[in-house]
Design a protein around this motif. Sequence first.
Motif, PDB file in Angstrom:
ATOM      1  N   THR A   1      37.593  46.803  37.072  1.00  0.00           N
ATOM      2  CA  THR A   1      38.344  47.083  38.297  1.00  0.00           C
ATOM      3  C   THR A   1      39.047  48.436  38.192  1.00  0.00           C
ATOM      4  OG1 THR A   1      38.645  44.719  38.559  1.00  0.00           O
ATOM      5  CG2 THR A   1      40.071  46.138  39.872  1.00  0.00           C
TER       6      THR A   1
ATOM      7  N   ASP B   1      34.620  40.414  43.049  1.00  0.00           N
ATOM      8  CA  ASP B   1      35.190  39.500  42.062  1.00  0.00           C
ATOM      9  C   ASP B   1      36.043  38.509  42.838  1.00  0.00           C
ATOM     10  OD1 ASP B   1      36.521  38.087  40.164  1.00  0.00           O
ATOM     11  OD2 ASP B   1      37.369  39.819  39.106  1.00  0.00           O
TER      12      ASP B   1
ATOM     13  N   ARG C   1      39.091  35.605  40.498  1.00  0.00           N
ATOM     14  CA  ARG C   1      40.552  35.618  40.372  1.00  0.00           C
ATOM     15  C   ARG C   1      41.149  36.033  41.706  1.00  0.00           C
ATOM     16  NH1 ARG C   1      42.987  39.317  37.576  1.00  0.00           N
ATOM     17  NH2 ARG C   1      41.194  40.706  37.441  1.00  0.00           N
TER      18      ARG C   1
HETATM   19 MG   LIG Z   1      38.494  43.117  37.425  1.00  0.00          MG
END
Ligand SMILES: [Mg+2]
Length: 400
Positions: free
Chosen positions: A214, A237, A240
Motif C-alpha cells: 500500500t 485489498d 482489512r
Molecule cells: Mg496494504
Amino acid sequence: METVILAVVIAVVVLGALGGLVVGSRRKKPLPPPPTSVPDITAPPAEPHVGDEAETPRDEARRTIEEVDLPDGSAPVAVEEPPVLDVPVLDVPEPTAGRLVRLRSRLSRSQNALGKGLLTLLSREHLDEDTWEEIEEILLTADVGVAPTQELVDGLRARVKVLGTRTPQELRTLLREELLKLVGTDVDRTVRTEPEDRKPGIVMVVGVNGTGKTTTTGKLARVLVADGRTVVLGAADTFRAAAADQLQTWGERVGAHTVRGPEAGDPASVAFDAVKEGKEMGVDVVLIDTAGRLHTKTGLMDELGKVKRVVEKHAPLDEILLVLDATTGQNGLVQARVFAEVVDITGIVLTKLDGTAKGGIVIAVQRELGVPVKLIGLGEGADDLAPFEPEAFVDALIGD
Ligand SMILES: [Mg+2]
Ligand SMILES: Nc1nc2c(ncn2[C@@H]2O[C@H](COP(=O)(O)OP(=O)(O)OP(=O)(O)O)[C@@H](O)[C@H]2O)c(=O)[nH]1
C-alpha cells in the motif's frame, strides 16, 4: 496666465473626484468569482449601468468594516469572500530524478557490511584463500546469493591477478565494475504506465502482507503525479477495513481518486471498477493495491489470478509489481517464486532497503525471477521510493 492654470487645476480636481466616484461605485459591486478560464479580453470594460444598481440594492446586507481583512497599509478591498469549498491542499511530490542519489545514505548499513567489508579485504597485501573465503562470506551474508557470489569472486580473482599492485582507487573501480555486471546495466527498468494505444495504463501491486504494497502504491502515485500524470487508485485489498482508508489517504494528498468497494467485498470487482472509472475519468494510470493475506477460503493466489483476469477484460495489465521486503532475505525469494507462478511479475519493488545490511538481495532476486528491480523503498517518508539505478546503487554500496 494664472487664471488658465487655476482653471486647469480645478478641472483636474473635479475630474479626479468624478473618477474616484466611478471607481468607488465599482468597488461596491461584488467581484465575480475567480475565472476558471481565460477571461474574454475583447469584452468592453465593466462600467456601472442603471440596471446594475437595481441588481444590488443599496440596502443589501453589507459586511461591517471589522469583518474586512485589511492587508497591511493598503486600501480596504470589498471582495466577497469566495464560498468555503473543501479544497484540500495538495502535496507537491519531489521529482523522481536523482532520488536514489539523495537517499543513498539510507543504504549505509549495506554499505558498511558489504561495500566497505569487501574493499578492506581486497586491500590486504596477500590475498590468500582465507581472504577469498571471507569475501565470499560477506557476499553470502549480504544475500547476494550463491551463484552470483561465485561469479563475483571468480571475476575479482582473475582481475586482481592481472592488476599486480592494487591502489585503493583501482580496487574500487574493479569492484564497481564487477558488481555492476551482476546488477545489470542493460535492462529496461522503467515502470510501464504508458501504453501506446490506449489510456489508462494499468499497474497492479502484489506481495505478502506487510511488505509495503500500500505504501508503495501511494508513493508510486506521487511519483506519477510529480511527473504530471493523473492517477486513479483501486483499493482491491478488501481484507482489512483500514486498507482502503490507508490507500485513500495517500491518494488524497496528491489529488488522486480512490475507488473502493464494500468491506470483504470481491477484490476483482473493485479492481475492475477502478479501471472502469479511470477510463471514464480519462486518467493516465490506474494503480491497483491488493491484499497480502488470505481473504476467504480461496487462497490469495487464486484471488490474485482472478483480479488479473477480471481487470484484463478491460485491457492487459501493463505492469505487475511484486513488492518484497528486503529485510526478509531468503524468505522473500521463496515468496517471489510463488507469486511469479500465478501472475506474470514484470518488475520488483524492494522495500525497506534502508533498514538492512542485505542490499545484495537486489542481485539475488533478479536472478531468481529473471525480472528487474524497478523501484526501491528507502524509508517510510512519502517520497522515499526511488527508481532503481544500478550505478547509483553500486556507488552507494562502495561509498566515496
Ligand atoms: Mg496494504
Ligand atoms: N523503513 C521502511 N519502511 C517501509 C518501507 N516501505 C514500507 N514501509 C513500512 O512497512 C509497513 C507496512 O507497509 P504497508 O504498505 O502497509 O504494507 P502492505 O504490504 O500494504 O501490508 P498489508 O496491506 O497488510 O498486506 C508500514 O509501516 C510502512 O511504513 C521502506 O521502504 N522502508
